[in-house]
Design a protein around this motif. Structure first.
Motif, PDB file in Angstrom:
ATOM      1  N   ARG A  95       6.109 -63.172 -66.374  1.00  0.00           N
ATOM      2  CA  ARG A  95       6.275 -63.788 -67.701  1.00  0.00           C
ATOM      3  C   ARG A  95       5.187 -63.316 -68.655  1.00  0.00           C
ATOM      4  O   ARG A  95       5.466 -63.053 -69.827  1.00  0.00           O
ATOM      5  N   ARG A 153       4.469 -68.364 -57.436  1.00  0.00           N
ATOM      6  CA  ARG A 153       4.095 -68.875 -58.769  1.00  0.00           C
ATOM      7  C   ARG A 153       3.221 -67.870 -59.515  1.00  0.00           C
ATOM      8  O   ARG A 153       3.398 -67.648 -60.716  1.00  0.00           O
ATOM      9  N   VAL A 172       5.562 -65.077 -60.648  1.00  0.00           N
ATOM     10  CA  VAL A 172       6.384 -65.528 -61.781  1.00  0.00           C
ATOM     11  C   VAL A 172       5.542 -65.542 -63.054  1.00  0.00           C
ATOM     12  O   VAL A 172       5.967 -65.043 -64.106  1.00  0.00           O
ATOM     13  N   ARG A 173       4.349 -66.093 -62.963  1.00  0.00           N
ATOM     14  CA  ARG A 173       3.467 -66.156 -64.136  1.00  0.00           C
ATOM     15  C   ARG A 173       3.125 -64.749 -64.627  1.00  0.00           C
ATOM     16  O   ARG A 173       3.154 -64.471 -65.833  1.00  0.00           O
ATOM     17  N   GLU A 225       7.926 -74.430 -56.541  1.00  0.00           N
ATOM     18  CA  GLU A 225       6.952 -75.389 -57.081  1.00  0.00           C
ATOM     19  C   GLU A 225       6.321 -76.239 -55.980  1.00  0.00           C
ATOM     20  O   GLU A 225       5.655 -77.227 -56.258  1.00  0.00           O
ATOM     21  N   TYR A 241       7.849 -74.007 -63.308  1.00  0.00           N
ATOM     22  CA  TYR A 241       8.140 -72.639 -62.891  1.00  0.00           C
ATOM     23  C   TYR A 241       9.633 -72.419 -62.667  1.00  0.00           C
ATOM     24  O   TYR A 241      10.157 -71.375 -63.028  1.00  0.00           O
TER      25      TYR A 241
END
Length: 186
Positions: A73, A66, A69-70, A56, A95
């Motif tokens: 997801r 990030r 990760v996004r 983060e 996150y």
């Protein structure tokens, strides 16, 4: 014993869909490698442990992480994100599920082992956001049986790795380079 990891070539940074492509690049090979076998087959969702420096925080690798990760997801995978914080600056919250102050590699390693013990056996794959954290992926595989991927950035491979990072990098199940030049240098 070292073995050659599987390499995934991705679109060049800036090309449309790069982060989604990296997420698919992670997910597809791991369906076959999954430790518990529950994720084999098309459309299967995985429980992924994502470990990285300053997830983060500030910096290019943090930003790339990030996005990754996004994208994972958004594909429907369940992530548990551990941020090993080397800096105090947090610019985007939401996150990381767990923050560990890096301090020294030994203290961070012990705190990470506590996290693994709490969640042992619950991961299908482990993603590492930096080659210097490869030993954390190797530890996670030892404790959970889950295969691990290491993200590799051009700057990481300009000098030779030594010690635990070299050992663990050579045992990664998947290497995810950021650029074709990086692939050529590996």
């Amino acid at each position: 014993r070292s073995r050659k990891p599987f390499l995934v070539a991705l679109p060049r940074p800036g090309e449309a869909g790069n982060f989604a492509a990296s997420a698919v690049g992670i997910a597809r090979p791991f369906r076959a490698l999954s430790a518990n076998g529950s994720t084999s087959g098309a459309g299967s969702l995985m429980n992924i442990l994502y470990i990285g420096f300053d997830i983060e925080g500030v910096g290019g690798i943090a930003t790339y992480s990030r996005h990754q990760v996004r994208a994972l997801r958004d594909l429907g995978h369940r992530l548990f994100v551990v941020s090993l914080n080397k800096q105090d600056v947090i610019i985007e919250r939401g996150y990381a599920d767990r923050h560990i102050a890096f301090g020294t590699k030994y203290r961070a390693g012990l705190n990470f082992l506590r996290v693994l013990r709490e969640r042992s056996g619950s991961f299908d794959a482990v993603v590492i956001n930096h080659v210097y954290l490869a030993p954390f992926g190797w530890l996670a595989r030892l404790m959970t049986g889950a295969p691990y991927v290491v993200n590799v950035y051009n700057i990481d491979i300009l000098t030779r790795l030594t010690g635990p990072p070299e050992f663990a990098f050579g045992r990664a199940d998947l290497v995810l380079p950021d650029w074709p030049y990086t692939i050529d240098r590996l």
